[in-house]
Design a protein around this motif. Structure first.
Motif, PDB file in Angstrom:
ATOM      1  N   ASN A  66       0.866  -1.180   0.000  1.00 20.20           N
ATOM      2  CA  ASN A  66       0.000   0.000   0.000  1.00 20.20           C
ATOM      3  C   ASN A  66       0.905   1.233   0.000  1.00 20.20           C
ATOM      4  OD1 ASN A  66      -1.403  -2.280   1.671  1.00 20.20           O
ATOM      5  ND2 ASN A  66      -3.066  -1.014   0.884  1.00 20.20           N
ATOM      6  N   PRO A  67       1.103   1.881  -1.144  1.00 24.82           N
ATOM      7  CA  PRO A  67       2.108   2.946  -1.238  1.00 24.82           C
ATOM      8  C   PRO A  67       1.795   4.183  -0.413  1.00 24.82           C
ATOM      9  CG  PRO A  67       0.795   2.821  -3.250  1.00 24.82           C
ATOM     10  CD  PRO A  67       0.446   1.616  -2.433  1.00 24.82           C
ATOM     11  N   ALA A  68       0.558   4.341   0.066  1.00 21.35           N
ATOM     12  CA  ALA A  68       0.224   5.498   0.902  1.00 21.35           C
ATOM     13  C   ALA A  68       0.708   5.331   2.333  1.00 21.35           C
ATOM     14  CB  ALA A  68      -1.287   5.742   0.895  1.00 21.35           C
ATOM     15  N   ASP A  69       1.083   4.115   2.720  1.00 23.19           N
ATOM     16  CA  ASP A  69       1.469   3.866   4.105  1.00 23.19           C
ATOM     17  C   ASP A  69       2.828   4.482   4.425  1.00 23.19           C
ATOM     18  OD1 ASP A  69      -0.854   2.493   4.392  1.00 23.19           O
ATOM     19  OD2 ASP A  69       0.059   0.515   4.639  1.00 23.19           O
ATOM     20  N   ALA A  70       2.956   4.939   5.659  1.00 24.42           N
ATOM     21  CA  ALA A  70       4.227   5.473   6.148  1.00 24.42           C
ATOM     22  C   ALA A  70       5.179   4.322   6.452  1.00 24.42           C
ATOM     23  CB  ALA A  70       3.987   6.301   7.405  1.00 24.42           C
ATOM     24  N   PRO A  71       6.484   4.594   6.492  1.00 27.30           N
ATOM     25  CA  PRO A  71       7.434   3.559   6.934  1.00 27.30           C
ATOM     26  C   PRO A  71       7.057   3.043   8.323  1.00 27.30           C
ATOM     27  CG  PRO A  71       8.602   5.457   6.031  1.00 27.30           C
ATOM     28  CD  PRO A  71       7.158   5.847   6.121  1.00 27.30           C
ATOM     29  N   GLU A  72       7.186   1.744   8.541  1.00 28.09           N
ATOM     30  CA  GLU A  72       6.746   1.148   9.800  1.00 28.09           C
ATOM     31  C   GLU A  72       7.450   1.753  11.007  1.00 28.09           C
ATOM     32  OE1 GLU A  72       6.907  -3.059   9.843  1.00 28.09           O
ATOM     33  OE2 GLU A  72       5.585  -3.330   8.101  1.00 28.09           O
ATOM     34  N   TRP A  73       8.718   2.121  10.862  1.00 22.02           N
ATOM     35  CA  TRP A  73       9.472   2.629  12.011  1.00 22.02           C
ATOM     36  C   TRP A  73       8.930   3.964  12.513  1.00 22.02           C
ATOM     37  CZ3 TRP A  73      11.887   7.336  11.947  1.00 22.02           C
ATOM     38  CH2 TRP A  73      12.156   7.925  10.707  1.00 22.02           C
ATOM     39  N   LEU A  74       8.156   4.682  11.679  1.00 22.29           N
ATOM     40  CA  LEU A  74       7.645   5.982  12.094  1.00 22.29           C
ATOM     41  C   LEU A  74       6.711   5.853  13.297  1.00 22.29           C
ATOM     42  CD1 LEU A  74       7.590   9.027  11.486  1.00 22.29           C
ATOM     43  CD2 LEU A  74       5.662   8.601   9.958  1.00 22.29           C
ATOM     44  N   ASP A  75       6.001   4.734  13.403  1.00 22.00           N
ATOM     45  CA  ASP A  75       5.097   4.527  14.540  1.00 22.00           C
ATOM     46  C   ASP A  75       5.839   4.554  15.876  1.00 22.00           C
ATOM     47  OD1 ASP A  75       2.692   4.295  13.132  1.00 22.00           O
ATOM     48  OD2 ASP A  75       3.076   2.195  12.671  1.00 22.00           O
ATOM     49  N   GLU A 122       3.040  13.618  -7.246  1.00 22.55           N
ATOM     50  CA  GLU A 122       4.252  13.434  -8.047  1.00 22.55           C
ATOM     51  C   GLU A 122       5.487  13.411  -7.156  1.00 22.55           C
ATOM     52  OE1 GLU A 122       6.703  15.445 -11.803  1.00 22.55           O
ATOM     53  OE2 GLU A 122       4.852  16.384 -11.074  1.00 22.55           O
ATOM     54  N   VAL A 123       5.557  14.321  -6.194  1.00 28.57           N
ATOM     55  CA  VAL A 123       6.706  14.381  -5.286  1.00 28.57           C
ATOM     56  C   VAL A 123       6.847  13.072  -4.522  1.00 28.57           C
ATOM     57  CG1 VAL A 123       7.572  15.482  -3.181  1.00 28.57           C
ATOM     58  CG2 VAL A 123       6.713  16.889  -5.067  1.00 28.57           C
ATOM     59  N   ARG A 124       5.733  12.548  -4.002  1.00 30.02           N
ATOM     60  CA  ARG A 124       5.810  11.308  -3.219  1.00 30.02           C
ATOM     61  C   ARG A 124       6.365  10.157  -4.058  1.00 30.02           C
ATOM     62  NH1 ARG A 124       3.887   9.464   1.513  1.00 30.02           N
ATOM     63  NH2 ARG A 124       3.731   7.212   1.771  1.00 30.02           N
ATOM     64  N   GLU A 125       5.814   9.960  -5.254  1.00 27.27           N
ATOM     65  CA  GLU A 125       6.297   8.861  -6.095  1.00 27.27           C
ATOM     66  C   GLU A 125       7.766   9.059  -6.454  1.00 27.27           C
ATOM     67  OE1 GLU A 125       4.124   7.495  -9.442  1.00 27.27           O
ATOM     68  OE2 GLU A 125       2.196   7.499  -8.425  1.00 27.27           O
ATOM     69  N   ARG A 126       8.141  10.280  -6.714  1.00 27.60           N
ATOM     70  CA  ARG A 126       9.521  10.592  -7.102  1.00 27.60           C
ATOM     71  C   ARG A 126      10.485  10.237  -5.965  1.00 27.60           C
ATOM     72  NH1 ARG A 126      10.758  14.773 -10.874  1.00 27.60           N
ATOM     73  NH2 ARG A 126      12.886  15.598 -10.759  1.00 27.60           N
ATOM     74  N   LEU A 127      10.138  10.618  -4.736  1.00 25.21           N
ATOM     75  CA  LEU A 127      11.026  10.395  -3.608  1.00 25.21           C
ATOM     76  C   LEU A 127      11.020   8.951  -3.135  1.00 25.21           C
ATOM     77  CD1 LEU A 127      10.314  13.634  -1.533  1.00 25.21           C
ATOM     78  CD2 LEU A 127      12.182  13.195  -3.134  1.00 25.21           C
ATOM     79  N   LYS A 128       9.823   8.356  -3.062  1.00 25.36           N
ATOM     80  CA  LYS A 128       9.723   6.994  -2.530  1.00 25.36           C
ATOM     81  C   LYS A 128      10.322   5.969  -3.484  1.00 25.36           C
ATOM     82  CE  LYS A 128       7.403   7.947   1.298  1.00 25.36           C
ATOM     83  NZ  LYS A 128       7.826   7.575   2.659  1.00 25.36           N
ATOM     84  N   ALA A 129      10.386   6.301  -4.786  1.00 27.24           N
ATOM     85  CA  ALA A 129      11.001   5.373  -5.733  1.00 27.24           C
ATOM     86  C   ALA A 129      12.477   5.169  -5.424  1.00 27.24           C
ATOM     87  CB  ALA A 129      10.828   5.899  -7.164  1.00 27.24           C
ATOM     88  N   GLU A 130      13.112   6.196  -4.839  1.00 28.74           N
ATOM     89  CA  GLU A 130      14.533   6.107  -4.508  1.00 28.74           C
ATOM     90  C   GLU A 130      14.767   5.665  -3.073  1.00 28.74           C
ATOM     91  OE1 GLU A 130      16.906   6.468  -6.737  1.00 28.74           O
ATOM     92  OE2 GLU A 130      15.391   6.871  -8.276  1.00 28.74           O
ATOM     93  N   ASN A 131      13.849   6.064  -2.163  1.00 29.55           N
ATOM     94  CA  ASN A 131      14.058   5.781  -0.738  1.00 29.55           C
ATOM     95  C   ASN A 131      12.699   5.726  -0.056  1.00 29.55           C
ATOM     96  OD1 ASN A 131      14.770   5.622   1.948  1.00 29.55           O
ATOM     97  ND2 ASN A 131      15.816   7.596   2.016  1.00 29.55           N
ATOM     98  N   ASP A 132      12.221   4.513   0.196  1.00 27.19           N
ATOM     99  CA  ASP A 132      10.892   4.357   0.772  1.00 27.19           C
ATOM    100  C   ASP A 132      10.817   4.897   2.199  1.00 27.19           C
ATOM    101  OD1 ASP A 132       8.177   3.325   0.383  1.00 27.19           O
ATOM    102  OD2 ASP A 132       8.687   1.922   1.983  1.00 27.19           O
TER     103      ASP A 132
END
Length: 718
Positions: free
Chosen positions: A285-294, A481-491
């Protein structure tokens, strides 16, 4: 690839901005509306960035002719949920409630002549806080404006004579259950892949239905897809390498509109990515935050006040104080802007590509970041891309008529200009509030979009995330666009939105975590005595009313650089339980520099030699407690029964935090005097926060349950 991105979801009356991604300002782009409901008269302009202003519900399809081919995007438009409403305020209410403000977020008392006030601008989220958009003249003893608002509670400001000195607030409630939400999950069943949607109603709302949409960028043949209710089934052999399934939940409001018609409310969309690689199939689910953020805790530094009274703050001076930041136990540090700016707060940017001269060089900033990384601390950069300083060369060239900069900034008709400045023309720069020194950038310009993407690329490899200033002023399509651009390199790259009040739409494949303005406001009301402590539970439920899914992450805070200090505004003794609430509820707790040292001014100098040592220790213990007890980081919170034996019952609230291996009870007392409370639970009486036994009597047990003394906060193990 210039494809404009995923399917978009909106309502009648809320235009959707469509733009080519990775824009080349010198290229030719042309939009065509190829499909629309039969009753629609909507059209698209000839500009490379268009705004689809739909007039009837249904499905619209737009095609973009771009240098790399023709791209299609689907837009689902739902009925307008807004109802007629009126904001009004009388002269008596103005005298009682008016406040003054001389700069963004700097509020103070104001003396004024009520009889001299003739007109006002109404501003709020419904008009993007734009002065001059909704003006009203005084009618006798009253100012009023008719607007249309969706179900929920709404606030607005009356800014008199287009100024913020004074202003007054008004509130309106529109009946309704709120928005549903939805969650997609996938699994493999034999030779088939199944995508299943869990559609969840809003509180007091009706059960929703589900609509599925497929991404126009993918090669998934929809004829190979079977949709049955809340399930999508596709044969394994029909899957391309990447498929994206989008879904929305749609429910009927229990209250009809003014014409007696049923109102439909749609959730934000959830997205499921399906990646097929040989025999393997993966889901995310690409909208989810990284798990460690919790599990993270956050510390905000207002940069230029951090070094202290006798030393000017620089990156080098902050670096020398990293051991203190490390001692707090926090995981994330957010710096207010570090780019060149003529202001101490830094939000009036004059150079996006370099650090501020007074703070130090780019190399010194990167050295500071490296030192924080060595301490295990993530660094958040304050990204300011809604506006520039009016001292930025781009704005000066824009106003001076240099053709290349003609479309770099928003323009508004002269009759809507609320700046009070003679702009020497028949138009004026767009701005929010009374921020005449920071004109809004124009995201209908490909030059601006390319410029801001270059800014993002400049800093993405230096820091670990962006806190996005005035996120609500930048189009949703750009953030996607920004989210896809950034997460493609570093989730793991983090995106935090400044959206005040919070808006669920920024959760839809845009930001990882969100300002929780509801809890912030409620904790303030509790601290000033305007609400009982139990109102905390109402604030938590607000996320469900807004339509946030359970998986959304919220930033919990009691103060920041835009707000009066909590202890300065509220009653004595209420900061500790308020801060404890942010650390013992689900979400990401944030400490604003100086909160833990007793700094009384909103942007005051950090108190090093005369700071409140006990308060600092209290915050260290909050961080440590949250780190040591997974139950405090879980998403499970429930109201606990409590009876106040002595003390102010309205000032006490208790809740249970349950984890896999433990259950904790948190009791907060917002009164300046200790309270004796009985809990209908069998608890140990050692307070896990202080290490002190807080039993109210020798046996610590009554017929009602465990009885304890609570000065401000106790955390007990069941």
């Amino acid at each position: 690839m210039h494809h404009p991105g995923p399917p978009r979801f909106t309502t009648v009356g809320e235009p959707v901005e469509l733009a080519p991604r990775n824009p080349d300002p010198d290229a030719t782009f042309r939009w065509t509306l190829t499909d629309a409901p039969e009753e629609s008269s909507a059209t698209l302009s000839d500009d490379p960035v268009v705004n689809l202003d739909s007039d009837v519900p249904g499905v619209y399809v737009a095609e973009l002719d771009a240098p790399d081919g023709t791209h299609r995007v689907t837009v689902r438009v739902f009925p307008d949920p807004r109802q007629p409403a009126r904001f009004s305020i009388t002269a008596d209410e103005v005298e009682q409630n008016a406040e003054g403000s001389d700069d963004e977020a700097e509020v103070g008392a104001s003396d004024f002549d009520i009889d001299a006030l003739e007109s006002a601008s109404l501003i709020g989220p419904f008009n993007d806080f734009t002065l001059g958009a909704d003006r009203v003249e005084r009618d006798g003893d009253e100012w009023s404006v008719d607007v249309r608002l969706p179900p929920g509670d709404h606030d607005a400001l009356f800014a008199f004579d287009d100024e913020f000195d004074p202003y007054a607030t008004a509130e309106v409630t529109i009946e309704g259950a709120g928005r549903p939400n939805i969650r997609l999950d996938g699994r493999v069943e034999g030779d088939e892949v199944v995508v299943e949607a869990e559609a969840r109603p809003a509180p007091d709302g009706r059960e929703p239905t589900v609509e599925f949409y497929f991404d126009d960028r993918d090669d998934l043949d929809e004829s190979a897809v079977e949709i049955n209710g809340n399930r999508v089934v596709v044969g394994r052999e029909a899957l391309p390498t990447l498929s994206r399934v989008h879904a929305v939940a749609v429910s009927e409001e229990p209250h009809p509109d003014e014409d007696g018609e049923t109102i439909e409310r749609a959730s934000i969309a959830d997205t499921l990515e399906i990646r097929a690689d040989g025999e393997a199939v993966g889901f995310s689910n690409p909208a989810d935050a990284p798990e460690w953020l919790d599990d993270a805790t956050m510390y905000q530094i207002f940069v230029r006040e951090f070094a202290g009274e006798t030393v000017e703050t620089t990156f080098t001076e902050i670096k020398r104080r990293v051991p203190y930041i490390e001692s707090l136990g926090v995981d994330v540090v957010w710096f207010t802007p570090v780019c060149e700016s003529p202001t101490r707060h830094g939000y009036h940017i004059t150079d996006f590509f370099d650090t501020a001269t007074d703070l130090g060089t780019r190399e010194e900033f990167e050295s500071l970041v490296d030192t924080l990384h060595e301490a295990g601390i993530t660094v958040i950069f304050d990204l300011v891309i809604n506006h520039t300083s009016r001292d930025h060369p781009a704005f000066q060239l824009h106003r001076a008529g240099v053709a290349e900069y003609e479309d770099y900034y928003e323009r508004v008709p002269a009759e809507q200009d609320a700046s009070g400045i003679d702009w020497a023309g028949d138009d004026a720069p767009g701005m929010y509030f009374n921020w005449a020194r920071i004109p809004n950038l124009n995201y209908d310009s490909l030059d601006v979009r390319a410029w801001m993407l270059d800014v993002i690329d400049e800093w993405v490899d230096v820091v670990d995330g962006f806190r996005c200033d005035v996120a609500w002023g930048v189009p949703h399509g750009f953030w996607k666009e920004v989210r896809e651009r950034l997460k493609a390199e570093n989730d793991d790259f983090l995106l935090l939105d400044e959206t005040v009040p919070r808006d669920v739409q920024f959760r839809e494949n845009e930001f990882d975590y969100h300002y929780d303005t509801d809890l912030y406001d409620t904790l303030r009301d509790i601290g000033t005595g305007d609400a009982p402590a139990s109102a905390l539970f109402d604030a938590l439920v607000e996320a469900d009313h807004h339509g946030f899914p359970d998986e959304a992450v919220h930033m919990r805070y009691v103060e920041n650089h835009d707000e009066t200090r909590y202890a300065t505004e509220c009653e004595d003794g209420t900061l500790r339980p308020a801060a404890a609430a942010t650390f013992t509820l689900p979400g990401v707790p944030m400490i604003y520099y100086g909160q833990e040292r007793g700094v009384p001014e909103q942007r005051g100098t950090m108190r090093w030699h005369d700071g409140d040592a006990d308060l600092t220790d209290f915050h260290r213990r909050l961080v440590a407690l949250r780190n040591e007890h997974p139950a405090l980081r879980s998403d499970r919170v429930s109201k606990a029964s409590v009876e106040v034996e002595s003390g102010d019952a309205d000032s006490v609230v208790a809740y249970r935090r349950a984890g896999e291996d433990e259950s904790l009870l948190v009791v907060l007392n917002f009164d300046s005097s200790p309270a004796t409370v009985s809990l209908e639970a069998d608890c140990e009486t050692e307070d896990l926060l202080s290490g002190v036994d807080v039993a109210a009597n020798s046996s610590a047990e009554t017929a009602k349950g465990t009885c304890v003394e609570v000065a401000d906060v106790v955390v007990l193990r069941e």
